[in-house]
Enzyme design. Structure first.
Site, PDB file in Angstrom:
ATOM      1  CG  HIS A   1     -40.776  47.324 -13.363  1.00 38.47           C
ATOM      2  ND1 HIS A   1     -41.731  47.216 -14.343  1.00 38.47           N
ATOM      3  CD2 HIS A   1     -39.817  48.146 -13.885  1.00 38.47           C
ATOM      4  CE1 HIS A   1     -41.387  47.940 -15.396  1.00 38.47           C
ATOM      5  NE2 HIS A   1     -40.225  48.517 -15.140  1.00 38.47           N
TER       6      HIS A   1
ATOM      7  NE  ARG B   1     -40.783  48.278 -21.852  1.00 41.22           N
ATOM      8  CZ  ARG B   1     -41.205  49.274 -21.109  1.00 41.22           C
ATOM      9  NH1 ARG B   1     -42.120  49.072 -20.175  1.00 41.22           N
ATOM     10  NH2 ARG B   1     -40.715  50.485 -21.259  1.00 41.22           N
TER      11      ARG B   1
END
Lengths: 309, 309
Positions: free
Chosen positions: A272, A224
């Site tokens: 990502h 994250r």
């Protein structure tokens, strides 16, 4: 007939309709799957935290919310949610993460960039040490961290793991708590961040903790964006122990083109892609959980609402 | 007292003297290890094919020649050698090769170069397929090919292997012979060359066999430079199915700075680093073989002089 509401952005319906129906059939479930129902007719919600459904109050007969995402930070604090919540633990997501993490650990271990960039006719015979002499530390020993740690152990890397609560995992040296974090960072030739996003994990890598890394350490973050204090990492790259960072997740995504991470010569930004849920295998996980719920068995991957994951 | 001649270039003596002595002691062998002896006093020769010893005739009491290298092409055709010859099969060499091959297979599989080169602020969300949808073919199923194939299988890649004689290896689809080669190449999304260098393996990859590869195939050669017809590979990169090649071994090393491989945008040259023998573990292999020979047991890794490896 079981009424299942698909509550995600409309573009996901095209991706998930067929695999979900196939999975329900595979599990022998008689399901009416739709993107709209009267709320009080819904038995289960297949859910993405960015969907329009944010108030769960009218879903009075809903037995469970089945998250399509591994991350639950977009729903876990929702006070209107009184039903059980299950995270997605998808074989494809875990496998993809293992491949990405193993690949980038080996990229650093082997010094690949030297050759990928250095096609200039100079014969640079740097032979890396064996994996057994390269220490990898993984912060976070959930489904993903444990799977990545096991794969790296199989390849010969000595793997240390750290988690909030103490774990016992074959082949991985496990630490927990604040003292354990110092020990885990102190030996991290390569550091992999796979902690969940919770208030307690925000800025786990900050000026103080980055200073504990050995000289030349490498940071890999497929977890994250909020786990890292960006400015502290940039400082540790320029004047601290960090030699290189590969970052797949960010506080703002897509990462703005003017962010210093894009321009730092020793940072690799990836968009990502470390892992994503695969519709076919994720649909089977949802079908299995509905099947378990209907049979009165406990849900798989139930979220602990107090811990936040 | 066992007299062991160390016959390699002088700079290797500094690397091997201490580890060999330690290994002999570990195996309880009473050895006199030197770089010179009267030839008729020598019991064993620890050998590098580029040493000054090229005529084995005067070594009348020598019981075996123990090669320091995995490759034996520099000695196997020597007509003066009548003693048994053992190849080096070093744990460190095999492990290093597994790490290098796994790393470069994952580099291609994950499309890493796109991001390593593309730090320009553009968010490119290409998510690769899972390993189970990327087919890897390994030519050569000796110690190294088998170890690499097993590691890739563990990571989830479907692995096909090809060798001169038919093998049976758990988890690897094995082919042999000319027809088997076509089948193995036809499914090689990623092709890894780990064949030994023999007259029969020269130019295994040529214009005809390269044309059998699927579109977009990748070639990884950590084996021997002579396995590839260089011009045919360059043509297959420009006008054929090959998307990229990473080459670690060459007909002439160091690869001359003006060789087209250095300058081709879709070739990565690495400087013969995929694997090397590690002195500590290699010394134990030599000590074990001397110990076996003294006990009357067969040597490990004995070379088949007719097959050439």
């Amino acid at each position: 007939m079981i009424n299942v509401l698909f509550a995600a952005r409309s573009e996901r319906w095209g991706t998930y309709e067929a695999p979900l129906k196939a999975a329900f059939e595979e599990y022998g479930l008689d399901v009416d799957l739709r993107t709209d129902f009267a709320p009080d007719e819904v038995d289960y919600i297949v859910y993405a935290p960015n969907s329009d459904v944010q108030d769960f109050t009218p879903y009075t007969r809903c037995k469970a919310v089945l998250n399509l995402w591994a991350g639950v930070e977009g729903i876990v604090g929702n006070q209107t949610l009184t039903q059980p919540l299950a995270r997605m633990v998808d074989y494809g997501l875990t496998q993809g993460m293992v491949e990405w993490v193993t690949g980038h650990v080996l990229r650093y271990h082997l010094g690949m960039d030297l050759h990928i960039h250095g096609q200039d006719g100079e014969w640079r015979t740097y032979v890396p040490p064996l994996a057994e002499d390269r220490r990898v530390t993984i912060l976070g020993l959930g489904e993903l961290g444990t799977a990545c740690g096991s794969a790296l152990t199989t390849l010969g890397f000595p793997v240390t793991g750290w988690s909030r609560s103490q774990k016992e995992i074959t082949g991985i040296t496990c630490f927990s708590g604040p003292d354990g974090l110092s020990q885990a960072l102190d030996r991290a030739d390569i550091l992999v961040l796979l902690l969940p996003k919770t208030p307690a994990t925000e800025n786990t890598l900050n000026a103080e903790t980055l200073a504990l890394l050995p000289d030349g350490a490498v940071v890999i973050n497929p977890g994250r964006g909020q786990l890292i204090d960006d400015d502290a990492l940039l400082a540790a790259l320029d004047d601290g122990p960090v030699q290189h960072a590969t970052l797949d997740v960010f506080r703002v995504e897509p990462l703005p083109a003017d962010h210093p991470f894009w321009h730092h010569p020793r940072v690799t930004v990836t968009p990502h892609i470390a892992s994503e849920t695969r519709p076919a295998s994720a649909s089977r996980v949802i079908a299995e959980n509905i099947s378990r719920s209907e049979a009165g068995d406990p849900l798989l991957h139930l979220v602990n609402r107090d811990a936040g994951y």
